[in-house]
Design a protein around this motif. Structure first.
Motif, mmCIF file in Angstrom:
data_model
loop_
_atom_site.group_PDB
_atom_site.id
_atom_site.type_symbol
_atom_site.label_atom_id
_atom_site.label_comp_id
_atom_site.label_asym_id
_atom_site.label_seq_id
_atom_site.Cartn_x
_atom_site.Cartn_y
_atom_site.Cartn_z
ATOM 1 N N TYR A 107 70.577 15.527 63.969
ATOM 2 C CA TYR A 107 71.042 16.457 65.003
ATOM 3 C C TYR A 107 70.399 16.164 66.355
ATOM 4 O O TYR A 107 71.039 16.256 67.395
ATOM 5 C CB TYR A 107 70.717 17.907 64.624
ATOM 6 C CG TYR A 107 71.390 18.389 63.377
ATOM 7 C CD1 TYR A 107 72.631 17.900 63.005
ATOM 8 C CD2 TYR A 107 70.804 19.350 62.572
ATOM 9 C CE1 TYR A 107 73.260 18.350 61.862
ATOM 10 C CE2 TYR A 107 71.428 19.811 61.423
ATOM 11 C CZ TYR A 107 72.646 19.299 61.070
ATOM 12 O OH TYR A 107 73.268 19.742 59.939
ATOM 13 N N GLY A 154 62.226 27.502 76.475
ATOM 14 C CA GLY A 154 62.996 28.210 77.500
ATOM 15 C C GLY A 154 63.992 29.174 76.906
ATOM 16 O O GLY A 154 63.615 30.140 76.235
ATOM 17 N N SER A 155 65.256 28.875 77.081
ATOM 18 C CA SER A 155 66.276 29.859 76.714
ATOM 19 C C SER A 155 66.658 29.822 75.240
ATOM 20 O O SER A 155 67.460 30.626 74.799
ATOM 21 C CB SER A 155 67.523 29.652 77.568
ATOM 22 O OG SER A 155 68.040 28.350 77.390
ATOM 23 N N ILE A 156 66.102 28.906 74.456
ATOM 24 C CA ILE A 156 66.408 28.892 73.019
ATOM 25 C C ILE A 156 65.486 29.894 72.309
ATOM 26 O O ILE A 156 64.276 29.806 72.442
ATOM 27 C CB ILE A 156 66.189 27.490 72.408
ATOM 28 C CG1 ILE A 156 66.934 26.420 73.212
ATOM 29 C CG2 ILE A 156 66.633 27.475 70.958
ATOM 30 C CD1 ILE A 156 66.743 25.014 72.670
ATOM 31 N N PRO A 157 66.073 30.823 71.591
ATOM 32 C CA PRO A 157 65.242 31.906 71.024
ATOM 33 C C PRO A 157 64.496 31.516 69.755
ATOM 34 O O PRO A 157 64.672 32.110 68.711
ATOM 35 C CB PRO A 157 66.270 33.003 70.743
ATOM 36 C CG PRO A 157 67.557 32.286 70.528
ATOM 37 C CD PRO A 157 67.505 31.031 71.353
ATOM 38 N N GLN A 172 69.323 24.448 60.208
ATOM 39 C CA GLN A 172 69.939 25.157 61.310
ATOM 40 C C GLN A 172 69.534 24.432 62.576
ATOM 41 O O GLN A 172 68.392 24.004 62.706
ATOM 42 C CB GLN A 172 69.396 26.577 61.393
ATOM 43 C CG GLN A 172 69.606 27.384 60.155
ATOM 44 C CD GLN A 172 70.944 28.034 60.146
ATOM 45 O OE1 GLN A 172 71.364 28.597 61.141
ATOM 46 N NE2 GLN A 172 71.638 27.919 59.041
ATOM 47 N N PHE A 173 70.439 24.346 63.494
ATOM 48 C CA PHE A 173 70.167 23.606 64.715
ATOM 49 C C PHE A 173 70.415 24.519 65.903
ATOM 50 O O PHE A 173 71.456 25.167 65.983
ATOM 51 C CB PHE A 173 71.095 22.391 64.763
ATOM 52 C CG PHE A 173 70.963 21.541 65.991
ATOM 53 C CD1 PHE A 173 69.732 21.040 66.377
ATOM 54 C CD2 PHE A 173 72.078 21.230 66.742
ATOM 55 C CE1 PHE A 173 69.624 20.240 67.519
ATOM 56 C CE2 PHE A 173 71.977 20.426 67.871
ATOM 57 C CZ PHE A 173 70.740 19.931 68.256
ATOM 58 N N MET A 174 69.444 24.591 66.795
ATOM 59 C CA MET A 174 69.616 25.374 68.022
ATOM 60 C C MET A 174 69.418 24.455 69.214
ATOM 61 O O MET A 174 68.485 23.667 69.242
ATOM 62 C CB MET A 174 68.577 26.481 68.095
ATOM 63 C CG MET A 174 68.742 27.527 67.054
ATOM 64 S SD MET A 174 67.700 28.926 67.488
ATOM 65 C CE MET A 174 67.667 29.732 65.908
ATOM 66 N N PHE A 175 70.248 24.650 70.176
ATOM 67 C CA PHE A 175 70.346 23.697 71.261
ATOM 68 C C PHE A 175 70.563 24.451 72.564
ATOM 69 O O PHE A 175 71.314 25.421 72.600
ATOM 70 C CB PHE A 175 71.553 22.797 70.940
ATOM 71 C CG PHE A 175 71.869 21.772 71.965
ATOM 72 C CD1 PHE A 175 71.214 20.558 71.955
ATOM 73 C CD2 PHE A 175 72.818 22.019 72.942
ATOM 74 C CE1 PHE A 175 71.518 19.592 72.898
ATOM 75 C CE2 PHE A 175 73.130 21.055 73.886
ATOM 76 C CZ PHE A 175 72.475 19.841 73.868
ATOM 77 N N GLY A 176 69.892 24.034 73.617
ATOM 78 C CA GLY A 176 70.117 24.696 74.896
ATOM 79 C C GLY A 176 69.197 24.165 75.964
ATOM 80 O O GLY A 176 68.461 23.194 75.752
ATOM 81 N N LYS A 177 69.252 24.814 77.126
ATOM 82 C CA LYS A 177 68.390 24.388 78.222
ATOM 83 C C LYS A 177 66.978 24.887 77.967
ATOM 84 O O LYS A 177 66.742 26.075 77.800
ATOM 85 C CB LYS A 177 68.927 24.925 79.538
ATOM 86 C CG LYS A 177 70.127 24.130 79.996
ATOM 87 C CD LYS A 177 70.414 24.293 81.467
ATOM 88 C CE LYS A 177 71.526 23.333 81.852
ATOM 89 N NZ LYS A 177 72.272 23.787 83.042
ATOM 90 N N TYR A 193 67.838 18.736 78.019
ATOM 91 C CA TYR A 193 68.036 19.752 76.976
ATOM 92 C C TYR A 193 66.935 19.710 75.919
ATOM 93 O O TYR A 193 66.252 18.702 75.744
ATOM 94 C CB TYR A 193 69.404 19.571 76.328
ATOM 95 C CG TYR A 193 70.505 20.100 77.214
ATOM 96 C CD1 TYR A 193 70.958 21.408 77.079
ATOM 97 C CD2 TYR A 193 71.050 19.309 78.219
ATOM 98 C CE1 TYR A 193 71.943 21.906 77.905
ATOM 99 C CE2 TYR A 193 72.040 19.808 79.061
ATOM 100 C CZ TYR A 193 72.483 21.107 78.897
ATOM 101 O OH TYR A 193 73.446 21.605 79.729
#
Lengths: 403, 403
Positions: free
Chosen positions: A267, A127-130, A288-293, A275
């Motif tokens: 993480y 979704g919104s995580i690039p 590296q950690f990316m987190f989002g809806k 999420y």
């Protein structure tokens, strides 16, 4: 400034979200000029000018003013037909359909190249995580070692309810469905296919190799029992549905989707509810950690908007890593340590473990902790779907065949 | 495939890291062909061919085979001279110098445009976390509401030691210096300037507006006392040094760097030690969180590598948001709620609070919790550096002047 005239296929939850997001983005220079739907009469929450709607795909495909097609229909076969037709006509496409893309990516890459046309699909994964854009552009090098994460919001919501709120699995699933996080047929999410298709797409952009979904071991959470949850709680870990692609040596990488015991130091341990969270590990930058809806109408729509805006600048994926000379090959010849819980089904007879580390025999269920090759799991996958069987990865070590 | 021939300025910790990373990245098609240093005799951990070294900048600037300059020297004025000269000659530059970029960005943007040449600097903000590239490319729309985060690893390491390990501030600072996380003159990190310069750069790519560093309220952690730490512990929060840029209305945004009480429900609460964490909040995608190593030789070097690889495809920042017609303006006319601790200095006489919510008078120190305009803090900044004064933001609400 260029102006993007969009033909939109699909006006469900995501399609309506895109309509709203594009109205809000005042500087987007984008406009939806036609919307193709299956039925004109379906009631919809978001109001759009009735003159925009059509039920005829060709009304969009043959409209010369349309310079971008955004496709968010939920039928993978119909999606494939439309996207292929559009690309062959030279019309760029933004798609969110992970099933379609994961199954047809090699052909779609060829068509993009031969017709000099772009297909963007960042919204299809997380979704919104690039994730896709970052793997393609920012991690455009061969230092990448691993992409691992929680890629499916519905199953994660269910597991969070079970672990943090002590709901039963059935209650959690019902709650997820009531909130719209899970489909009425939830198997796509909870059996791991949604995560699998995202992982296939991610791997193309992470390591430059396409692996067909059927070649990848995929195991979901539908057979999780209270005893598994209790076992995990006693060990101080959570069970998460994890998708991962990992370089196991300079020459090989592996990938799979399965439940995993996740310790609090990781993480993804704190990625809860609906999420998504993705860990990207490389040789020099560590993690590296990316987190989002990861899902939902507006988060997905905002991801689609990012792809739409990229078209203002003629952005396309270059698939640079597909051209790397030294690329690792896919292997399932690696050793995993797994937890296998069973009662009636004789798992020890089905699966050939290399070594059993622990064995528990109880009145209601049994489990083993054992080392097993991923290839063995993949080969026996069809025998592991009995309701009394549940498997989970114990991520202590990866051993390739040499040690 | 194009080949990148790099002239490297600086062979300190980061420069040596770049040298190592480029050797490891087999598919990078990049090569360091010359290295300019201040002194040839300085002992260095990483060995490079002595023939590569020079002390004459023009040996790189006038070398026709060099098609990219990577600049990682720690002298902002020297960095500015080299970068400007290179860009004016049409040679693209990758730089990690946040001080130089934050102070000269408007001019450097003009030079890039007029000379059709690229300056990339993702490594300057948050090391290996790809903040700039994502703001420029992925969040290329006007839905963005806020970028907020822990941008400085050294000060965060110190605060982590204090909160999680109960070290004294002096012990923590000494430990940070021993580990190389803080400079021998640590004021750049702990007074908030490092975070400030990163925030200035981020804001250009987030909202399309350059705000000069001196116009931004910046307050560090050097005067933190045990009483502040105890106060935060009692409230169940941590004190973090936070940089933020926030849209407060459709027409205005604000920005500042200051210690903040962070509650456990916030993503940045768990950003500990030398890590950085950035939260990007938008109208439709809610919050995205990116987390990783913000500094250090190899993480910074891998970020530089990403910019180097981007040059293989002629990537440059388009500064798209600078061209937006509807852009919010910078304001300091917003209300904050702050904690102000003091003893001898009469803070209540210096600062005009709009409202005092709480006041504590003790034998050793006093504090007030009060509402105050950011403009008032900025105006009185120079009077707030006494060793007995410490300020922290309480992020309960933002009030603009209308409510």
């Amino acid at each position: 400034m260029a102006q993007i005239k969009i033909g939109l296929f699909g006006f469900g939850v995501v399609g309506q979200g895109i309509f709203q997001v594009i109205q809000r983005a005042k500087n987007a220079h984008a406009e939806i000029v036609r919307i193709c739907v299956r039925s004109l009469d379906k009631p919809r929450k978001v109001a759009a000018d009735p003159a925009l709607f059509t039920t005829t795909a060709d009304d969009i495909l043959n409209d010369p003013q349309i310079n971008l097609i955004v496709e968010v229909i939920d039928d993978a076969q119909a999606s494939y037909n439309i996207v292929k037709k559009a690309l062959l006509k030279g019309i760029p496409v933004v798609s969110g359909n992970k099933t379609m893309i994961a199954n047809h990516l090699p052909e779609l890459i060829e068509i993009q190249k031969n017709n000099n046309v772009a297909l963007l699909y960042d919204a299809s994964s997380c979704g919104s995580i690039p994730v896709i854009r970052n793997l393609e552009e920012y991690y455009d090098n061969d230092l990448l070692l691993e992409v691992k994460g929680i890629l499916n919001g519905s199953s994660n919501y269910i597991l969070s309810r079970v672990f943090d709120h002590k709901d039963s699995y059935a209650e959690a699933l019902a709650q997820a469905q009531a909130l719209g996080f899970a489909e009425s047929d939830p198997s796509f999410d909870i059996e791991g296919y949604d995560s699998l298709f995202k992982l296939v797409i991610i791997t193309v952009h992470a390591l430059g190799t396409y692996v067909a979904p059927e070649r990848i071991f995929t195991y979901g959470i539908s057979t999780i029992h209270d005893s598994d949850i209790q076992y995990a709680r006693e060990k101080g870990v959570k069970i998460k549905l994890v998708a991962q692609v990992v370089k196991v040596s300079d020459e090989h990488f592996t990938m799979f989707v399965m439940p995993e015991f996740v310790s609090p130091s990781k993480y993804i341990y704190s990625v809860d509810d609906e999420y998504n969270g993705v860990v990207i590990r490389g040789e020099c930058y560590d993690r590296q950690f990316m987190f989002g809806k990861g899902a939902g109408s507006l988060p997905t729509a905002s991801s689609i908007l990012s792809d739409v805006m990229a078209r203002l600048h003629d952005y396309r994926y270059e698939y640079k890593k597909l051209k790397y000379v030294q690329k690792p090959d896919y292997t399932t010849d690696i050793m995993l340590k797994i937890y296998a819980r069973y009662s009636a089904t004789d798992v020890l007879n089905i699966l050939k473990f290399e070594k059993i580390h622990e064995q528990y025999i109880g009145e209601e269920s049994n489990y083993v902790i054992g080392s097993i090759r991923l290839s063995e799991l993949l080969e026996k996958r069809k025998n592991l779907s009995e309701p009394d069987v549940f498997l989970a990865n114990i991520p202590i070590f990866f051993l390739n065949k040499d040690n």
